[in-house]
Design an enzyme around this catalytic site. Structure first.
Site, PDB file in Angstrom:
ATOM      1  N   CYS A  34      16.510  -0.994   3.855  1.00 43.12           N
ATOM      2  CA  CYS A  34      17.786  -0.655   4.017  1.00 43.12           C
ATOM      3  C   CYS A  34      18.551  -0.773   2.878  1.00 43.12           C
ATOM      4  O   CYS A  34      18.530  -1.471   2.097  1.00 43.12           O
ATOM      5  CB  CYS A  34      18.605  -1.049   4.944  1.00 43.12           C
ATOM      6  SG  CYS A  34      18.119  -1.202   6.774  1.00 43.12           S
ATOM      7  N   ARG A  56      14.014   3.160  -1.554  1.00 44.74           N
ATOM      8  CA  ARG A  56      13.719   2.193  -0.389  1.00 44.74           C
ATOM      9  C   ARG A  56      13.105   2.554   0.786  1.00 44.74           C
ATOM     10  O   ARG A  56      12.649   1.683   1.535  1.00 44.74           O
ATOM     11  CB  ARG A  56      14.875   1.159  -0.374  1.00 44.74           C
ATOM     12  CG  ARG A  56      15.514   0.511  -1.552  1.00 44.74           C
ATOM     13  CD  ARG A  56      17.006   0.017  -1.521  1.00 44.74           C
ATOM     14  NE  ARG A  56      16.850  -1.087  -0.604  1.00 44.74           N
ATOM     15  CZ  ARG A  56      17.043  -2.561  -1.090  1.00 44.74           C
ATOM     16  NH1 ARG A  56      16.524  -2.681  -2.120  1.00 44.74           N
ATOM     17  NH2 ARG A  56      16.916  -3.464  -0.114  1.00 44.74           N
ATOM     18  N   TRP A  78      16.232   1.932   7.752  1.00 40.63           N
ATOM     19  CA  TRP A  78      15.056   2.173   8.075  1.00 40.63           C
ATOM     20  C   TRP A  78      15.076   1.375   9.419  1.00 40.63           C
ATOM     21  O   TRP A  78      15.592   0.261   9.580  1.00 40.63           O
ATOM     22  CB  TRP A  78      13.700   1.617   7.697  1.00 40.63           C
ATOM     23  CG  TRP A  78      13.105   2.273   6.509  1.00 40.63           C
ATOM     24  CD1 TRP A  78      13.038   2.485   5.152  1.00 40.63           C
ATOM     25  CD2 TRP A  78      12.287   3.525   7.052  1.00 40.63           C
ATOM     26  NE1 TRP A  78      12.214   3.503   4.567  1.00 40.63           N
ATOM     27  CE2 TRP A  78      11.622   4.287   6.014  1.00 40.63           C
ATOM     28  CE3 TRP A  78      11.678   3.935   8.276  1.00 40.63           C
ATOM     29  CZ2 TRP A  78      10.657   5.311   5.978  1.00 40.63           C
ATOM     30  CZ3 TRP A  78      11.004   5.106   8.239  1.00 40.63           C
ATOM     31  CH2 TRP A  78      10.684   5.750   7.236  1.00 40.63           C
ATOM     32  N   ASN A 118      21.490  -5.152   6.463  1.00 42.33           N
ATOM     33  CA  ASN A 118      20.266  -5.018   6.145  1.00 42.33           C
ATOM     34  C   ASN A 118      19.253  -6.491   6.412  1.00 42.33           C
ATOM     35  O   ASN A 118      19.632  -7.374   6.390  1.00 42.33           O
ATOM     36  CB  ASN A 118      20.074  -5.067   4.440  1.00 42.33           C
ATOM     37  CG  ASN A 118      18.628  -4.746   4.133  1.00 42.33           C
ATOM     38  OD1 ASN A 118      17.779  -4.581   4.836  1.00 42.33           O
ATOM     39  ND2 ASN A 118      18.360  -4.917   2.741  1.00 42.33           N
ATOM     40  N   GLY A 119      18.189  -6.220   7.205  1.00 42.51           N
ATOM     41  CA  GLY A 119      17.535  -7.488   7.769  1.00 42.51           C
ATOM     42  C   GLY A 119      17.219  -7.368   9.191  1.00 42.51           C
ATOM     43  O   GLY A 119      17.167  -6.324   9.858  1.00 42.51           O
ATOM     44  N   GLU A 145      -9.736 -12.213  -0.492  1.00 42.83           N
ATOM     45  CA  GLU A 145      -8.180 -11.549  -1.150  1.00 42.83           C
ATOM     46  C   GLU A 145      -7.733 -12.354  -2.377  1.00 42.83           C
ATOM     47  O   GLU A 145      -7.516 -11.932  -3.261  1.00 42.83           O
ATOM     48  CB  GLU A 145      -7.191 -11.241   0.013  1.00 42.83           C
ATOM     49  CG  GLU A 145      -6.106 -10.649  -0.619  1.00 42.83           C
ATOM     50  CD  GLU A 145      -6.198  -9.426  -1.518  1.00 42.83           C
ATOM     51  OE1 GLU A 145      -5.377  -8.985  -1.982  1.00 42.83           O
ATOM     52  OE2 GLU A 145      -7.080  -8.843  -1.135  1.00 42.83           O
ATOM     53  N   LYS A 198      -7.652 -11.267  -6.263  1.00 44.53           N
ATOM     54  CA  LYS A 198      -6.296 -10.908  -6.921  1.00 44.53           C
ATOM     55  C   LYS A 198      -6.571 -11.787  -8.226  1.00 44.53           C
ATOM     56  O   LYS A 198      -6.202 -11.344  -9.270  1.00 44.53           O
ATOM     57  CB  LYS A 198      -4.954 -11.641  -6.150  1.00 44.53           C
ATOM     58  CG  LYS A 198      -4.617 -11.050  -5.084  1.00 44.53           C
ATOM     59  CD  LYS A 198      -4.033  -9.561  -5.797  1.00 44.53           C
ATOM     60  CE  LYS A 198      -3.914  -8.402  -4.739  1.00 44.53           C
ATOM     61  NZ  LYS A 198      -5.186  -7.744  -4.711  1.00 44.53           N
ATOM     62  N   GLU A 253      -8.684  -9.832 -10.440  1.00 42.78           N
ATOM     63  CA  GLU A 253      -8.234  -8.350 -10.893  1.00 42.78           C
ATOM     64  C   GLU A 253      -7.303  -8.532 -12.168  1.00 42.78           C
ATOM     65  O   GLU A 253      -7.154  -8.019 -13.202  1.00 42.78           O
ATOM     66  CB  GLU A 253      -7.452  -7.780  -9.720  1.00 42.78           C
ATOM     67  CG  GLU A 253      -8.185  -7.242  -8.842  1.00 42.78           C
ATOM     68  CD  GLU A 253      -7.108  -6.485  -7.803  1.00 42.78           C
ATOM     69  OE1 GLU A 253      -7.520  -5.345  -7.441  1.00 42.78           O
ATOM     70  OE2 GLU A 253      -6.325  -7.341  -7.210  1.00 42.78           O
ATOM     71  N   HIS A 265     -25.139 -23.153   2.205  1.00 42.69           N
ATOM     72  CA  HIS A 265     -25.996 -21.931   2.042  1.00 42.69           C
ATOM     73  C   HIS A 265     -26.025 -21.421   0.513  1.00 42.69           C
ATOM     74  O   HIS A 265     -26.442 -20.395   0.376  1.00 42.69           O
ATOM     75  CB  HIS A 265     -26.034 -21.079   2.911  1.00 42.69           C
ATOM     76  CG  HIS A 265     -26.112 -21.483   4.516  1.00 42.69           C
ATOM     77  ND1 HIS A 265     -27.493 -21.865   5.069  1.00 42.69           N
ATOM     78  CD2 HIS A 265     -25.317 -21.957   5.420  1.00 42.69           C
ATOM     79  CE1 HIS A 265     -27.195 -22.344   6.291  1.00 42.69           C
ATOM     80  NE2 HIS A 265     -25.728 -22.422   6.193  1.00 42.69           N
ATOM     81  N   LYS A 278      -4.841   2.488  -9.991  1.00 42.72           N
ATOM     82  CA  LYS A 278      -4.239   2.000  -8.842  1.00 42.72           C
ATOM     83  C   LYS A 278      -4.856   2.669  -7.540  1.00 42.72           C
ATOM     84  O   LYS A 278      -4.898   2.124  -6.439  1.00 42.72           O
ATOM     85  CB  LYS A 278      -2.634   2.434  -8.772  1.00 42.72           C
ATOM     86  CG  LYS A 278      -1.888   2.178  -7.630  1.00 42.72           C
ATOM     87  CD  LYS A 278      -1.711   0.983  -7.371  1.00 42.72           C
ATOM     88  CE  LYS A 278      -0.914   0.492  -6.228  1.00 42.72           C
ATOM     89  NZ  LYS A 278      -0.844  -0.972  -5.707  1.00 42.72           N
TER      90      LYS A 278
END
Length: 608
Positions: free
Chosen positions: A2, A27, A74, A98-99, A481, A485, A488, A504, A603
């Site tokens: 928001c 936003r 939103w 907002n929230g 992940e 990161k 990358e 193993h 990207k």
């Protein structure tokens, strides 16, 4: 996310409010509204859709006044509609927010018992009623707002108007951003600096648990407890790019910090707490989803890791058999697909070439396709039979952060949605899962507050040549992940493994030069993971443990402990991800790499 703006001064408020909201369009939003003091009362204009609709409304029914508030929304609680758009009024109180208010159901029920009636489905309207109760009892606006914020649980920033106080606004912040702009005989409130940069560069940043009383010639800061706060304004000398970074050193760090709000935005309008259900309007005509006999998840890179977690969600919550494949491998292995199979593809950009090819393959073989994307009307979204959008907002940095955690949020919602329609998840079970999701943004905020401690750990291990990441079960993909990161953005060799597979092969890599990051939630396999960790210790590995259950036993084994809040096992992957993102970022920054645009990476991979 928001957008919020407020103005107190001598100029036409409605024009300043709309222009400020335009600076916040990045936003994302589904409705908009403004309110100004006009002829002794507060006039409100709201509409569904884009700001051009609000501008048209203001031309048809103009409002005047030099004090006002504006908002782009939103939906979180309640679907997008004019009725649910902000600002919200109760009596003489008007509020923008907002929230997400985690305990709004209890508050709403208590207000209803006291005779209050509601005109919207939102959590925000609860705030306006609570403050109105206080002012009717004789409290002034500041004290009424201060009293109410103590009742609110969750992440929120609010700005409040009172018809009997036409010369001021009151703002309060907990977890979601609020800034105060200082002008000459005028002052501003906003959710982000770009909204007010055209008018001032002197900024006060509200901290969590603080309030501001704003008039045209004075800003008074205090804590929720009522203690005064003295803070010098900062002069923001930002160019447009820096303004977009929000003052952060890199877009990546900014996007890591945007995750609580991105998660909120992704769940907005999709949780029905009163009905213990999930509403995914995008799937209203997708009856085939709940009837699926099998789901196949396909993606690339970080999105593939989200698929691995999604497999757990769909099998554990909805009891649907699921498998995961790399998009680059899917088409070439002649996959077995039929009308009982649903292909679930995940792509931040919606343009990933291999994933798009997988969609074409599935459609050729009669399988339905569900896409999870961040970019509206992208190629994959257009070709899929149904699409659920993450509302992560623009992700500028090449390395994905908030796109990943919002993908996990959508997959969690999807698991609940399908399970309820298949009749395999009880109402109390769904209610508990949804409540845990409502609490998630504030838990992510708690993780981010550990940033300085993680930065110190990063500098301590920043010269290591190799890292090993270990996780079990639903957290094994998070180990993958975390390793990705680090590779990358820091160019450090890192590998993620299932902890049970350590003996193993990977155990041969462990020595005193190799930091080992262990994901150790207090779950059903805690003891097994702890046993793996002790094996690492016995071989001299430098252990960095990420856990929701710090203990003296762990302190005896681990070199570093990075704590996270606890949650249900399906949401712990999100919380365990945050420290790994920060660790990778600060190691990369320490090593001086190009964090936002790492070498050799793009990207969106739009060629095979």
């Amino acid at each position: 996310m928001c957008g919020i703006i407020g103005y107190v001064g001598d100029r036409d408020a409605s024009f300043i409010l709309v222009q400020g909201l335009k600076r916040l369009e990045y936003r994302g939003y589904d409705s908009a509204g403004v309110a100004t003091f006009q002829d002794g009362s507060i006039a409100i204009r709201r509409c569904l859709g884009k700001l051009e609709n609000l501008e048209r409304l203001l031309r048809e029914a103009p409002i005047s006044g030099t004090v006002g508030i504006g908002h782009t929304r939103w939906a979180t609680h309640g679907r997008p509609s004019e009725q649910n758009a902000h600002p919200h009024r109760a009596g003489k109180i008007v509020v923008i927010h907002n929230g997400i208010i985690e305990n709004y159901l209890e508050l709403r029920a208590a207000l209803a018992d006291r005779g209050r009636t509601f005109s919207s489905e939102t959590d925000t309207e609860v705030i306006s009623h609570l403050i109105d109760e206080r002012v009717q009892s004789g409290q002034d606006l500041v004290h009424a707002t201060r009293s109410v914020v103590h009742e609110l649980e969750g992440s929120f920033s609010i700005v409040v108007m009172h018809e009997d106080s036409p010369d001021r606004l009151v703002a309060a912040k907990s977890a979601t951003p609020i800034v105060i702009g200082l002008g000459e005989n005028e002052n501003f409130v906003a959710s982000d600096i770009p909204a007010i940069l055209d008018h001032t560069r002197r900024i006060l940043f509200l901290e969590d648990g603080e309030m501001a009383e704003v008039t045209r010639d004075r800003v008074t800061l205090s804590t929720f407890a009522g203690d005064p706060v003295a803070r010098e304004p900062r002069t923001v000398a930002w160019d447009p790019v820096t303004a977009q970074k929000g003052g952060y050193r890199h877009f990546l760090l900014k996007e890591i910090h945007e995750q609580p709000q991105a998660i909120i935005d992704t769940m907005r309008g999709r949780i029905l707490q009163e009905q213990s259900d999930v509403s995914l309007d995008e799937l209203a005509k997708a009856d085939w989803l709940a009837q699926a006999r099998r789901m196949v998840f396909v993606a690339c890179g970080t999105a593939w890791h989200a698929c691995l977690v999604g497999k757990y969600f769909l099998e554990h919550i909805a009891r649907i058999p699921a498998e995961v494949d790399y998009a680059s491998e899917f088409r070439s292995r002649d996959p077995v697909l039929d009308e009982g199979t649903v292909l679930v593809v995940i792509s931040q950009s919606g343009e990933t070439a291999d994933t798009l090819a997988a969609v074409e393959t599935a459609r050729e073989r009669g399988a339905k396709v569900l896409a999870i994307c961040n970019v509206v009307d992208s190629s994959i979204a257009r070709k899929a039979d149904a699409v659920i959008y993450t509302h992560a907002g623009p992700e500028i940095s090449v390395a994905s952060t908030k796109a990943f955690t919002t993908q996990l949020t959508v997959l969690y919602l999807l698991g609940i949605y399908v399970a309820r329609r298949r009749g395999v998840l009880s109402e109390p079970g769904a209610h508990a899962l949804i409540q845990d999701l409502v609490n998630l943004p504030s838990h992510v905020e708690q993780c981010l507050k550990r940033e300085r401690a993680i930065e110190k750990v990063a500098k301590k291990y920043g010269n290591a040549r190799d890292f090993l990441y270990l996780g079990r079960g639903i957290n094994f993909p998070i180990a993958l992940e975390g390793a990705l990161k680090l590779k990358e953005i820091s160019y450090v060799h890192a590998e993620g493994y299932a902890a049970g597979e350590m003996k193993h092969g990977p155990i041969a890599l462990i020595n005193e030069e190799v930091p080992v990051v262990v994901l150790l939630p207090k779950d059903a396999v805690y003891q097994k993971s702890l046993s793996n960790m002790k094996e690492v210790e016995s071989r001299g590995g430098r252990i960095i443990v990420v856990t929701d259950a710090p203990s003296p036993e762990l302190e005896d084994i681990a070199w570093e402990i990075l704590p996270v809040p606890t949650s249900n096992p399906c949401l712990l992957p999100v919380l365990l991800t945050i420290p790994l993102q920060l660790l990778a970022y600060y190691i990369a920054d320490y090593r001086g790499t190009d964090v936002d645009q790492p070498r050799n990476l793009a990207k969106s991979v739009t060629v095979e």
